[in-house]
Design a protein around this motif. Structure first.
Motif, PDB file in Angstrom:
ATOM      1  N   THR A 162       0.826  -1.206   0.000  1.00 17.85           N
ATOM      2  CA  THR A 162       0.000   0.000   0.000  1.00 17.85           C
ATOM      3  C   THR A 162       0.861   1.256   0.000  1.00 17.85           C
ATOM      4  O   THR A 162       0.621   2.197  -0.771  1.00 17.85           O
ATOM      5  N   LEU A 163       1.864   1.298   0.867  1.00 17.10           N
ATOM      6  CA  LEU A 163       2.732   2.474   0.927  1.00 17.10           C
ATOM      7  C   LEU A 163       3.529   2.648  -0.358  1.00 17.10           C
ATOM      8  O   LEU A 163       3.700   3.773  -0.853  1.00 17.10           O
ATOM      9  N   ASN A 164       4.030   1.553  -0.911  1.00 21.13           N
ATOM     10  CA  ASN A 164       4.786   1.651  -2.167  1.00 21.13           C
ATOM     11  C   ASN A 164       3.904   2.176  -3.304  1.00 21.13           C
ATOM     12  O   ASN A 164       4.348   2.986  -4.128  1.00 21.13           O
ATOM     13  N   PRO A 179       9.339  13.597   1.494  1.00 19.98           N
ATOM     14  CA  PRO A 179       8.986  12.175   1.608  1.00 19.98           C
ATOM     15  C   PRO A 179       7.616  11.967   2.253  1.00 19.98           C
ATOM     16  O   PRO A 179       7.148  12.794   3.029  1.00 19.98           O
ATOM     17  N   LEU A 180       7.022  10.845   1.922  1.00 21.24           N
ATOM     18  CA  LEU A 180       5.712  10.468   2.458  1.00 21.24           C
ATOM     19  C   LEU A 180       5.933   9.553   3.659  1.00 21.24           C
ATOM     20  O   LEU A 180       6.631   8.554   3.565  1.00 21.24           O
ATOM     21  N   GLU A 181       5.336   9.917   4.790  1.00 19.66           N
ATOM     22  CA  GLU A 181       5.539   9.147   6.019  1.00 19.66           C
ATOM     23  C   GLU A 181       4.202   8.642   6.557  1.00 19.66           C
ATOM     24  O   GLU A 181       3.228   9.396   6.604  1.00 19.66           O
ATOM     25  N   SER A 202      -6.764   1.227   7.091  1.00 17.20           N
ATOM     26  CA  SER A 202      -6.860   2.677   7.001  1.00 17.20           C
ATOM     27  C   SER A 202      -5.567   3.235   7.583  1.00 17.20           C
ATOM     28  O   SER A 202      -5.321   3.118   8.788  1.00 17.20           O
ATOM     29  N   ILE A 203      -4.742   3.843   6.732  1.00 18.07           N
ATOM     30  CA  ILE A 203      -3.400   4.258   7.117  1.00 18.07           C
ATOM     31  C   ILE A 203      -3.279   5.775   7.012  1.00 18.07           C
ATOM     32  O   ILE A 203      -3.430   6.330   5.913  1.00 18.07           O
ATOM     33  N   PRO A 204      -3.021   6.469   8.119  1.00 19.67           N
ATOM     34  CA  PRO A 204      -2.774   7.908   8.016  1.00 19.67           C
ATOM     35  C   PRO A 204      -1.386   8.167   7.428  1.00 19.67           C
ATOM     36  O   PRO A 204      -0.428   7.452   7.729  1.00 19.67           O
ATOM     37  N   VAL A 205      -1.279   9.177   6.565  1.00 19.25           N
ATOM     38  CA  VAL A 205      -0.004   9.531   5.947  1.00 19.25           C
ATOM     39  C   VAL A 205       0.165  11.046   6.015  1.00 19.25           C
ATOM     40  O   VAL A 205      -0.812  11.799   6.108  1.00 19.25           O
ATOM     41  N   LYS A 206       1.413  11.468   5.982  1.00 19.19           N
ATOM     42  CA  LYS A 206       1.696  12.905   6.003  1.00 19.19           C
ATOM     43  C   LYS A 206       2.943  13.198   5.177  1.00 19.19           C
ATOM     44  O   LYS A 206       3.782  12.330   4.945  1.00 19.19           O
ATOM     45  N   GLY A 207       3.021  14.432   4.735  1.00 15.11           N
ATOM     46  CA  GLY A 207       4.162  14.907   3.971  1.00 15.11           C
ATOM     47  C   GLY A 207       4.417  16.364   4.276  1.00 15.11           C
ATOM     48  O   GLY A 207       3.732  16.963   5.120  1.00 15.11           O
ATOM     49  N   PRO A 208       5.369  16.975   3.615  1.00 16.91           N
ATOM     50  CA  PRO A 208       5.671  18.386   3.884  1.00 16.91           C
ATOM     51  C   PRO A 208       4.498  19.325   3.625  1.00 16.91           C
ATOM     52  O   PRO A 208       4.416  20.404   4.222  1.00 16.91           O
TER      53      PRO A 208
END
Length: 251
Positions: A162-164, A179-181, A202-208
């Motif tokens: 999923t992250l890839n 980068p995506l974290e 359900s995955i929370p993600v964050k970036g700049p």
């Protein structure tokens, strides 16, 4: 006769002997439990001490097994925490003065030779015990279990796929930046065997540039994971990454 057949034939008697020995040990344990149970019913102090001994042995066994065999280590800590609460409560209860008195193990006298009645718990003491038990349950079991489940999900192939996929999507990277974290407060479930499985995460993600979330549905067929649906949410906008008609813009 080949080597494998010779090894199997050679170890068959030993395996049977070990099996019989374990059966005998289990039978003796059942007898011991029944014997101790009868002693507890009759309020014999040796039975109380026997339960204390079993409690200490059980706590040590859980400690060793959890540290050696349970992976990840945070899950082992959660199992140890639950065992500490369970065995600790049993040990504390059996060592209470009024319980010792009931089993004939209380013989306290003052300096003047007068018998001292075993004290009971005050209302504040009972409240303190309940509060301590609840806090211990949360700190030593719930919190480690939460992190253990998260660690197991993050180590799964479905999570990594999923992250890839999200990191390779211009929609996600243009919106959040690189980068995506991934975040910690993820949810969902994963069920799999060596051949098949399913995942809903359900995955929370964050970036700049901001924060968002990934909602994925994936399946495992013939040992390989495949994403059926991946939705990227940013604010009130929900964009389909898989399937997608365009690999450039969010839709």
């Amino acid at each position: 006769m080949d080597l494998c057949t010779w090894i199997d034939d050679s170890f068959q008697p030993w395996l049977k002997a070990i099996s019989y020995a374990l059966d005998c040990v289990l039978f003796l344990l059942y007898v011991a439990y029944a014997f101790i149970g009868f002693g507890l019913w009759k309020l014999r102090n040796w039975a109380r001490k026997g339960v204390l001994g079993i409690t200490i042995f059980g706590a040590l066994a859980v400690l060793i097994v959890s540290l050696v065999f349970v992976k990840p280590i945070i899950l082992g800590i959660s199992v140890i925490g639950l065992a500490v609460i369970e065995f600790g409560w049993i040990g504390w209860y059996l060592m209470r003065p009024r319980v010792q008195y009931a089993f004939g193990a209380w013989s306290r006298y003052s300096s003047s030779g007068e018998w001292i009645e075993p004290p009971g718990l005050s209302k504040r003491g009972r409240l303190g015990i309940v509060t301590l038990a609840a806090a211990s349950f949360v700190v030593f079991f719930v919190v480690p279990l939460f992190f253990a489940v998260g660690a197991m999900m993050r180590s799964s192939d479905a999570y990594k796929l999923t992250l890839n996929t999200a990191q390779a999507s211009p929609c996600v990277t243009n919106t959040l930046g690189v980068p995506l974290e991934p975040g910690w407060m993820m949810g969902g479930s994963i069920t799999e065997s060596s051949i098949e499985g399913s995942a809903e995460l359900s995955i929370p993600v964050k970036g700049p540039k901001g924060k968002g979330s990934l909602d994925v549905q994936a399946k495992k067929l013939n040992g390989n994971w495949r994403i059926d649906s991946l939705i990227f949410t940013h604010g009130t906008v929900r964009s389909s990454i898989v399937p997608s008609k365009s690999n450039q813009a969010c839709q």
